[in-house]
Motif scaffolding. Structure first.
Motif, PDB file in Angstrom:
ATOM      1  N   ASP A  49      -3.373  -3.861   8.156  1.00 13.63           N
ATOM      2  CA  ASP A  49      -3.447  -3.104   9.405  1.00 13.63           C
ATOM      3  C   ASP A  49      -3.457  -3.992  10.643  1.00 13.63           C
ATOM      4  O   ASP A  49      -3.505  -3.481  11.761  1.00 13.63           O
ATOM      5  CB  ASP A  49      -4.686  -2.211   9.400  1.00 13.63           C
ATOM      6  N   GLY A  82      -6.034   0.400   3.088  1.00  8.67           N
ATOM      7  CA  GLY A  82      -7.069  -0.452   2.515  1.00  8.67           C
ATOM      8  C   GLY A  82      -7.358  -0.198   1.063  1.00  8.67           C
ATOM      9  O   GLY A  82      -8.459  -0.528   0.604  1.00  8.67           O
ATOM     10  N   LYS A 108      -4.248  -8.686   5.548  1.00  5.03           N
ATOM     11  CA  LYS A 108      -4.657  -7.827   6.674  1.00  5.03           C
ATOM     12  C   LYS A 108      -3.510  -6.871   6.993  1.00  5.03           C
ATOM     13  O   LYS A 108      -2.788  -7.040   7.983  1.00  5.03           O
ATOM     14  CB  LYS A 108      -5.022  -8.687   7.883  1.00  5.03           C
ATOM     15  N   THR A 159       0.812  -1.213   0.000  1.00  9.18           N
ATOM     16  CA  THR A 159       0.000   0.000   0.000  1.00  9.18           C
ATOM     17  C   THR A 159       0.846   1.264   0.000  1.00  9.18           C
ATOM     18  O   THR A 159       0.296   2.370  -0.055  1.00  9.18           O
ATOM     19  CB  THR A 159      -0.930   0.011   1.226  1.00  9.18           C
ATOM     20  N   GLU A 208      -8.986  -3.468  -3.076  1.00  9.60           N
ATOM     21  CA  GLU A 208      -8.657  -3.578  -1.643  1.00  9.60           C
ATOM     22  C   GLU A 208      -7.744  -4.778  -1.433  1.00  9.60           C
ATOM     23  O   GLU A 208      -8.053  -5.882  -1.883  1.00  9.60           O
ATOM     24  CB  GLU A 208      -9.926  -3.742  -0.814  1.00  9.60           C
TER      25      GLU A 208
END
Length: 292
Positions: A261, A201, A259, A175, A255
């Motif tokens: 985060d 995200g 995971k 990201t 997206e």
């Protein structure tokens, strides 16, 4: 001095009479149970006196037992409180260990090829700079980690190794605005580039023609181009497709399936060619050792 007048029988006669009466009473009581009712009546009369005689002792025993029991209850209550705190703390530890085990099990059950070398790493730190998406792991050069190495979790691609230290390494997440992954649509094989936009995200896909067959919820997987990431690993799901004819290209958003985060453990992957080179090097070193 002897008395002048004698009254009643002599002591000897009295003794014989008492013995005779005693024997007679014993005989009748033993053989005929003649005094059973009288004994019960006398026992009933004596019982209150027995209760009165034993009352002080019973009261003292009751008072002593009551005091000891109350003190024991207080001590037991304090011990139970301590035990409850200890058990609660242990339950929290067990819950943490259970969650970690679930993460590790899910991580090891990720879609890996059987012949791929892999290694579990733990996240040590997260970069506090809001404009860079990087984490630090507890694996480094001593573990064979190299720059550009693929990093995944139990869902899909996480990023790649940016810098390698002796015992730790820095991972650049997908990201991050400086990161891009060659991907393809799992449904039809159309190739795209997934670029980070600085949001945990979201990923963007630039220079996608309007005629491209892409839909919302399409799964994007690694294409294998560039040699950084093995082919076929999940990367993201398409969340938005905007085809505005006033623009030169479609606006595609996706997206990440990983995971990003909530990372705690990740897997490091070694490409097959690296394994092959390592195996060749090992064979050569073994031959040299044997020749020596």
């Amino acid at each position: 001095m002897n008395p002048i007048f004698k009254h009643g029988p002599s002591p000897q006669h009295r003794l014989v009479l008492v013995l005779f009466c005693s024997v007679a009473l014993i005989f009748f009581d033993h053989k005929m149970n003649s005094f059973e009712s009288a004994r019960g009546f006398l026992q009933s009369m004596v019982s209150p006196l027995q209760y009165l005689a034993t009352a002080p002792k019973q009261m003292m025993n009751w008072a002593a037992e009551n005091v000891v029991t109350r003190r024991q209850l207080i001590d037991d209550n304090e011990q139970y409180k301590i035990n409850e705190l200890v058990f609660h703390e242990q339950a929290l530890q067990l819950d943490i260990i259970k969650r970690e085990n679930e993460r590790l099990r899910a991580l090891l059950a990720s879609p890996l090829r059987g012949d791929a070398k892999k290694m579990v790493a733990e996240i040590l730190a997260v970069d506090s700079d809001p404009y860079t998406h990087q984490v630090v792991i507890n694996r480094g050069a001593n573990d064979g980690v190299f720059e550009g190495q693929a990093v995944i979790d139990d869902e899909g691609i996480v990023g790649q190794i940016l810098h390698v230290g002796t015992t730790s390494s820095r991972v650049l997440l997908i990201t991050d605005v400086t990161h891009a992954v060659p991907v393809r649509i799992s449904r039809n094989g159309v190739r795209l580039i997934a670029s980070g936009v600085g949001v945990l995200g979201a990923l963007s896909h630039n220079h996608v023609p309007h005629s491209t067959d892409i839909r919302v919820d399409d799964l994007l997987v690694t294409s294998g181009l560039g040699g950084k990431f093995p082919e076929g690993y999940p990367v993201a799901k398409v969340t938005s497709v905007l085809q505005d004819e006033s623009r030169a290209f479609s606006q595609i958003q996706s997206e990440p399936v990983a995971k990003i985060d909530r990372l705690r453990y990740v897997l490091l992957l070694w490409p097959e060619q690296v394994n092959g080179q390592q195996s060749k090097t090992t064979k050569v070193s073994d031959k040299k050792a044997n020749s020596k």
